[in-house]
Design a protein around this motif. Sequence first.
Motif: not given
Length: 206
Positions: A47-67
Amino acid sequence: MFLSNFSKILRCKSSLIIGHPAADRITRKWHKKAIPVKWGKPGMGWTKLNFDGSCKVRTGNASIGGICRNHRAEFMLGYAGPIGRRTSTVAELAALQRGLELVLENGWYDVWLEGDAKSLVEIIVQRKLVRCKEVQKHVDDINLMIPELNNCIITHIYREGNRAADKLAQIGHQLQKPCIWRQSPPDEVLKIVREDAEGKVVLRTR
């Protein structure tokens, strides 16, 4: 099979490999020409898991994602969600940690982990200690889960080869709570999944 050269290593429980030849090579040299990048399929039974995180520069709000995908590049599972105000490093680690939790929950024990944050991959593989307590907590949690896998490879790939996870992380900003897709990913991700399965090459010009 891409793992043929590593059969001896992979007999060891939870082997960690960085710089796998199936992943795009990292070079310190300045590239004047565009670099071709594409997502690679895992070996049969993996199984291959690709993952990534994201952070908005202006707000500092972050999120995650993966498949997660199999050796046929077929969609197995996807996830995304907001995680509040976090640094980009914490977001990347949180994305990997959540992906590992889901992998273990589903009983997938031969796993290829892949992300586009080279420093994070090195921290996990080399078991580096970091000063930030929040970052170290995620690293410790991840290092506790990896030995539960039979075999584990972790590699870096340029963002152009991590587009599906990146898109899910972006979708995470739009969600009110975490979401898991088990049958089919969102349409904008499905398009990328199909392109990856076909071996689409994306040129990296940065």
